[in-house]
Design a protein around this motif. Structure first.
Motif, PDB file in Angstrom:
ATOM      1  N   ASP A  91       0.828  -1.195   0.000  1.00 43.00           N
ATOM      2  CA  ASP A  91       0.000   0.000   0.000  1.00 43.00           C
ATOM      3  C   ASP A  91       0.867   1.251   0.000  1.00 43.00           C
ATOM      4  OD1 ASP A  91      -2.771  -1.150   0.339  1.00 43.00           O
ATOM      5  OD2 ASP A  91      -1.828  -1.997   2.123  1.00 43.00           O
ATOM      6  N   GLU A 137       1.443   3.753   2.252  1.00 40.88           N
ATOM      7  CA  GLU A 137       1.226   4.070   3.655  1.00 40.88           C
ATOM      8  C   GLU A 137       2.349   4.945   4.187  1.00 40.88           C
ATOM      9  OE1 GLU A 137       0.850   0.348   5.667  1.00 40.88           O
ATOM     10  OE2 GLU A 137      -1.245   0.105   5.102  1.00 40.88           O
ATOM     11  N   GLU A 138       2.152   5.422   5.422  1.00 40.76           N
ATOM     12  CA  GLU A 138       3.121   6.325   6.012  1.00 40.76           C
ATOM     13  C   GLU A 138       4.372   5.595   6.518  1.00 40.76           C
ATOM     14  OE1 GLU A 138       1.308   8.774   8.895  1.00 40.76           O
ATOM     15  OE2 GLU A 138      -0.212   9.550   7.547  1.00 40.76           O
ATOM     16  N   THR A 164       7.571   1.980   3.875  1.00 36.03           N
ATOM     17  CA  THR A 164       7.433   2.134   2.427  1.00 36.03           C
ATOM     18  C   THR A 164       8.766   2.563   1.835  1.00 36.03           C
ATOM     19  OG1 THR A 164       5.107   2.791   2.612  1.00 36.03           O
ATOM     20  CG2 THR A 164       6.235   3.329   0.562  1.00 36.03           C
ATOM     21  N   ASN A 196       5.851  -2.146   1.640  1.00 38.52           N
ATOM     22  CA  ASN A 196       5.236  -1.358   0.575  1.00 38.52           C
ATOM     23  C   ASN A 196       6.306  -0.796  -0.343  1.00 38.52           C
ATOM     24  OD1 ASN A 196       2.669  -1.560   2.093  1.00 38.52           O
ATOM     25  ND2 ASN A 196       3.663  -0.114   3.470  1.00 38.52           N
TER      26      ASN A 196
END
Length: 390
Positions: A46, A48-49, A52, A122
């Motif tokens: 995803d 995401e914060e 990643t 991610n």
């Protein structure tokens, strides 16, 4: 800043669907405004914060029929105008992996392989310029660089949000040769080419380098740029492994344990087949702590960070909980297994992150950089979960 960038990309998508691209398409010689912009692709997991890894590339390249506006609006495309751009970014990535061939396909596969090998859940590919073009020549790149410096220009807004997104995040940009565009891309991910380490990854003959990897790192993130003459992708083979060997110590993961060997066939287990008894059990969940610097508003920051970390725990169904504890000289979020018995915590109790950076704002009590500390806490918690085998 991540949410701001994603919001901007969503608005860009919606505006393009309605026929408003925000600036004169004729300003870029090879610009293709009838094709859907692709500011980013979610290659794995995803957007995401935390956890990643980002890769920065040039632009989406030449447009294809399924990317035309009228095909999308007439529901003759894999791009769904009723979905968000973020949702379409996953569909596009899957489609490209299935249909692309040659260097474009290899480039995506290498980005995914590197992200996973370094332990990132991610993997996201970002574009320096989000619009399609049938070529992206030096004049076009020079125009993008110039427009990125003009206040109020859509390209300035896009690159500014992209630059803000990259603060405190690990990223690698792909380039070809040393020029103004390479320096521009390095700046977009917050990477200073003036003070970096250089590793030769390719040679075209004895003593003749043809590929380089430039990188910097601190305790939290790494930044890198790969440049291979005549090949717009990550190096392959032993040269790819050389980059991983350089980066894995900065990513907090053991690369050799994450890479999937290609020497053996992929043997799929039958649905009726039971797991092999000789598989090693997952390690027990240890106890540990995340430490904060004390000051008079410490509790407010801890409550905020604890709440966000708990959401991360709940989302991933991890089997541990957080206990906020004030030790007087410092404050702690104690991490322990759900079924563990609560016990008294002392300043001498073992830290979860040995030598870890303090996760609380400056001693004046301000909360201006709590978001940065929160992102760091999330990364450490994700690493902790990976260590526990969760």
């Amino acid at each position: 800043m991540m949410n701001e960038f994603k919001k901007y990309c969503q608005q860009l998508f919606e505006n393009w669907l309605s026929g408003n691209i925000g600036f004169n398409a004729n300003q870029v010689a090879n610009f293709q405004d009838e094709y859907c912009p692709e500011p980013y692709l979610i290659l794995s997991g995803d957007f995401e914060e935390g956890n990643t890894m980002f890769f920065l590339t040039n632009n989406p390249g030449g447009g294809m029929e399924f990317q035309r506006r009228h095909n999308i609006l007439d529901n003759k495309s894999i791009i769904n105008p009723g979905l968000s751009y973020e949702e379409n970014a996953k569909v596009l990535s899957s489609h490209y992996l299935k249909t692309l061939k040659g260097t474009p396909k290899t480039r995506i596969e290498k980005m995914i392989e590197m992200g996973r090998a370094l332990g990132y859940n991610n993997v996201v590919q970002l574009e320096s310029f989000p619009f399609h073009s049938n070529s992206f020549n030096p004049a076009d790149k020079a125009f993008v660089i110039q427009q990125s410096q003009v206040l109020g220009n859509p390209i300035h807004e896009y690159t500014s949000l992209l630059r803000n997104l990259m603060v405190g995040r690990s990223a690698v940009t792909l380039s070809v040769t040393s020029n103004d565009w390479m320096n521009f891309q390095a700046d977009l991910i917050g990477f200073g080419l003036q003070n970096c380490t250089t590793v030769i990854t390719n040679t075209s003959g004895p003593g003749n380098a043809s590929g380089w990897f430039y990188y910097t790192s601190d305790e939290q993130v790494f930044k890198g740029l790969t440049a291979v003459a005549g090949s717009y992708t990550l190096p392959g083979g032993a040269n790819f492994q050389k980059i991983l060997d350089v980066l894995h110590k900065h990513a907090g993961h053991n690369v050799s344990q994450n890479i999937v060997s290609t020497d053996k066939p992929d043997v799929k287990q039958s649905p009726t087949e039971k797991p092999q008894a000789q598989q090693a059990p997952k390690p027990a969940i240890p106890e540990g702590r995340l430490t904060y610097k004390s000051n008079r508003r410490n509790g407010e920051a801890i409550d905020l960070i604890k709440g966000e970390l708990q959401k991360l725990i709940d989302k991933n169904s991890w089997r541990f909980v957080l206990r906020p504890i004030n030790l007087g000289i410092e404050s702690v979020l104690w991490v322990q297994a759900q079924d563990a018995t609560a016990r008294k915590i002392t300043p001498r109790s073992r830290q979860l992150i040995e030598g870890g950076r303090k996760l609380h704002p400056d001693a004046t009590g301000g909360l201006d950089d709590v978001q940065e500390r929160l992102e760091e806490a999330k990364r450490r918690l994700i690493d902790y979960a990976n260590t526990c085998g969760l």
